[in-house]
Scaffold this active site. Structure first.
Site, mmCIF file in Angstrom:
data_model
loop_
_atom_site.group_PDB
_atom_site.id
_atom_site.type_symbol
_atom_site.label_atom_id
_atom_site.label_comp_id
_atom_site.label_asym_id
_atom_site.label_seq_id
_atom_site.Cartn_x
_atom_site.Cartn_y
_atom_site.Cartn_z
ATOM 1 N N GLU A 223 0.888 -1.174 0.000
ATOM 2 C CA GLU A 223 0.000 0.000 0.000
ATOM 3 C C GLU A 223 0.920 1.218 0.000
ATOM 4 O O GLU A 223 1.426 1.621 1.047
ATOM 5 C CB GLU A 223 -0.900 -0.012 1.242
ATOM 6 C CG GLU A 223 -1.817 -1.227 1.341
ATOM 7 C CD GLU A 223 -2.940 -1.211 0.317
ATOM 8 O OE1 GLU A 223 -3.184 -0.159 -0.296
ATOM 9 O OE2 GLU A 223 -3.568 -2.259 0.119
ATOM 10 N N CYS A 257 -2.305 9.464 2.323
ATOM 11 C CA CYS A 257 -1.830 8.867 1.070
ATOM 12 C C CYS A 257 -2.730 9.217 -0.108
ATOM 13 O O CYS A 257 -2.268 9.297 -1.242
ATOM 14 C CB CYS A 257 -1.727 7.355 1.216
ATOM 15 S SG CYS A 257 -3.273 6.598 1.743
#
Ligand code: NAD
Length: 483
Positions: A223, A257
């Protein structure tokens, strides 16, 4: 490296290996937790999060030196509890063996896929959401019947300590273990032969982690980060887009993110967007330096990196608008005002590196083709945002661009939808968790053929050319005639 450090490292490595081996033994003793056992683990986790809510909020606040309690609650704790609820509700359905089509050659046999726990999952956590990004993969791992070791972020050490205490109190040490420590520990951690490794962090470290995992052939879910663009179509009301983007970009002071990294704005509307964005941002945060709603930058290093990025842009000709609504000084705090940046170019760090903070470059474009080409000319991002009421054009964006996830007329909220996979593509990551895809990610889908009393092979087997073989081949070749 001093001799003492070497010994400490050895010690850590041994401890990590002993913990993993203890967990693996426990897994071997109980390789297939029932639905009830999985739900019990999820329930215990739920109750622990509820009990530790205030301590987790306080720890995150201390780690950031100013983390909005509302953000910790809304963006970390609530999504974990929501994820537990969703997994608890669905895992029985997902655990069911699935019946599959049996080919003619296996006439009389039964074919099924069994979803088996992998064993022990390693989870590496970044600092920006030090609770959610540790516990959310844990929820998926638990639902699929696994045990887990979590490496907390060294940049959120207080939160790591509270997580460690919370999980140690709630689970046996062979169900979950939390490891704290710096890069040396992280390096040893990612070298362990886990049955699966989830790494959340930067693309740069993701590369190192994948190399380490390759030595053990440990499958990875990465991720990662990147530059997530937002494109505003010319027909979309610019104030509305600015308002929706300002809500998301302010969260965790842009240290997310999936924060919009840069905005592709129709050329004639850059100033209108900047004004509307600043107005909307100011409404959410009328002051910044001592405003508990506005989160600080996590470390001095990150703070300096962001200021250097602004300086670099200014030196190369960008126009920087520093949004400081209450005209405050910031020398006593690591809070950083929002910076809207115009006149950017590709040689600036702000356009080359992931921003991960309160800086927002605006990139003008003339045609939608040009905006699409701009996105496609760069690394595939973790998220893409498109503002347009026209569904046909939105479909075109979905078809012609790649990204981990998409929001249309919205930013970031796809991450909290439990019923959808979450994950990047290419440099922004690989693999998914959340949703059924998360369950599958943490399970081995094992194909099983069960043969009954009838054994067709005995009839058609060699010597080839026997009567049943010929019948079978003739029939099959008829089915496989040219189309
Ligand atoms: P980072 O890559 O610096 O560190 C992440 C973790 O990796 C930490 O726990 C650290 O201890 C460990 N680590 C550091 N060096 C290592 C090494 N050599 N070997 C093994 N492990 C090592 O990332 P960060 O600064 O903590 O987080 C910010 C980054 O994370 C941003 O790029 C952001 O986009 C990304 N991120 C991605 C997601 C997502 O879901 N895709 C979510 C949050 C953050």
């Amino acid at each position: 490296m001093s001799a003492k450090t070497v010994i400490e490292l050895d010690h850590t490595e041994n401890e990590l290996r002993v913990t993993l081996s203890r967990m693996r033994q426990a897994y071997t003793r109980q390789p297939a937790p029932t639905d009830k056992e999985r739900i019990d683990r999820l329930n215990r986790l739920h109750n622990a999060v509820v009990d530790y809510k205030d301590r987790l909020i306080a720890a995150a606040d201390a780690d950031f030196n100013g983390r909005s309690g509302a953000e910790t609650l809304m963006l970390e704790l609530m999504p974990v509890l929501e994820g537990i609820r969703y997994n608890r509700k669905n895992l029985r359905k997902w655990m069911k063996q699935s019946r599959r089509h049996t080919p003619l050659m296996l006439l009389g046999a039964q074919t099924k896929v069994h979803y088996q726990p992998l064993g022990v999952v390693g989870i590496v956590v970044p600092w920006n959401f030090p609770i959610f990004l540790g516990l959310s993969p844990l929820v998926g791992a638990f639902a699929a019947g696994n045990r887990a070791m979590i490496k907390a972020s060294e940049f959120a050490p207080r939160t790591g300590d509270v997580l460690k205490e919370m999980l140690a109190e709630t689970f046996s040490e062979d169900e979950v273990a939390v490891v704290t420590g710096g890069v040396e520990v992280a390096t040893e951690f990612t070298r362990l032969p886990f049955d699966h490794l989830v790494f959340t962090g930067s693309t740069q470290v993701g590369r190192i982690v994948m190399h380490a995992a390759a030595d053990n052939l440990t499958p990875v879910t990465l991720e990662l980060g990147g530059k997530s663009p937002a494109i505003i179509h010319d027909s979309f009301p610019i104030e509305e887009a600015a308002k929706r983007i300002a809500f998301g970009k302010g969260l965790n002071a842009g240290q997310v993110c999936v924060s919009p990294d840069y905005i592709l704005v129709p050329r004639g509307k850059v100033d209108a967007f900047a004004d509307a964005f600043i107005k909307a941002f100011t409404k959410h945060y009328p002051s910044l330096a001592d405003n508990a709603d506005y989160t600080s930058i996590i470390t001095d290093r990150q703070h300096d990196r962001l200021l250097d990025t602004v300086r670099d842009a200014e030196e190369k000709g960008a126009t920087v608008m520093r949004v400081n609504p209450a005209d405050e000084r910031f020398d006593h705090t690591r809070k950083l005002p929002m910076h809207v940046i115009k006149d950017v170019s590709d040689d600036m760090r702000v356009m080359r590196e992931e921003i991960f903070g309160p800086l927002l470059p605006l990139v003008p474009y003339d045609t939608l083709d040009e905006a699409i080409a701009y996105v496609n000319g760069r690394d595939r991002p973790l998220a893409l945002y498109y503002f347009d009421w026209d569904r046909g054009r939105a479909e075109r964006i979905l078809r012609e661009t790649h990204s981990g996830g998409v929001c249309i007329n919205e930013v970031m909220t796809h991450t909290i939808v439990d019923d959808m996979p979450f994950g990047g593509v290419g440099p922004s990551g690989m693999g998914h968790y959340h949703g059924k895809e998360g369950f599958l990610n943490f399970s081995k889908a094992k194909g099983v053929v069960r043969k009954g009393r009838l054994d067709g092979n005995a009839l058609i087997g060699a010597p080839w050319g026997n009567r049943y073989f010929n019948l079978f081949v003739t029939f099959q070749l008829r089915r496989f005639r040219k189309i």
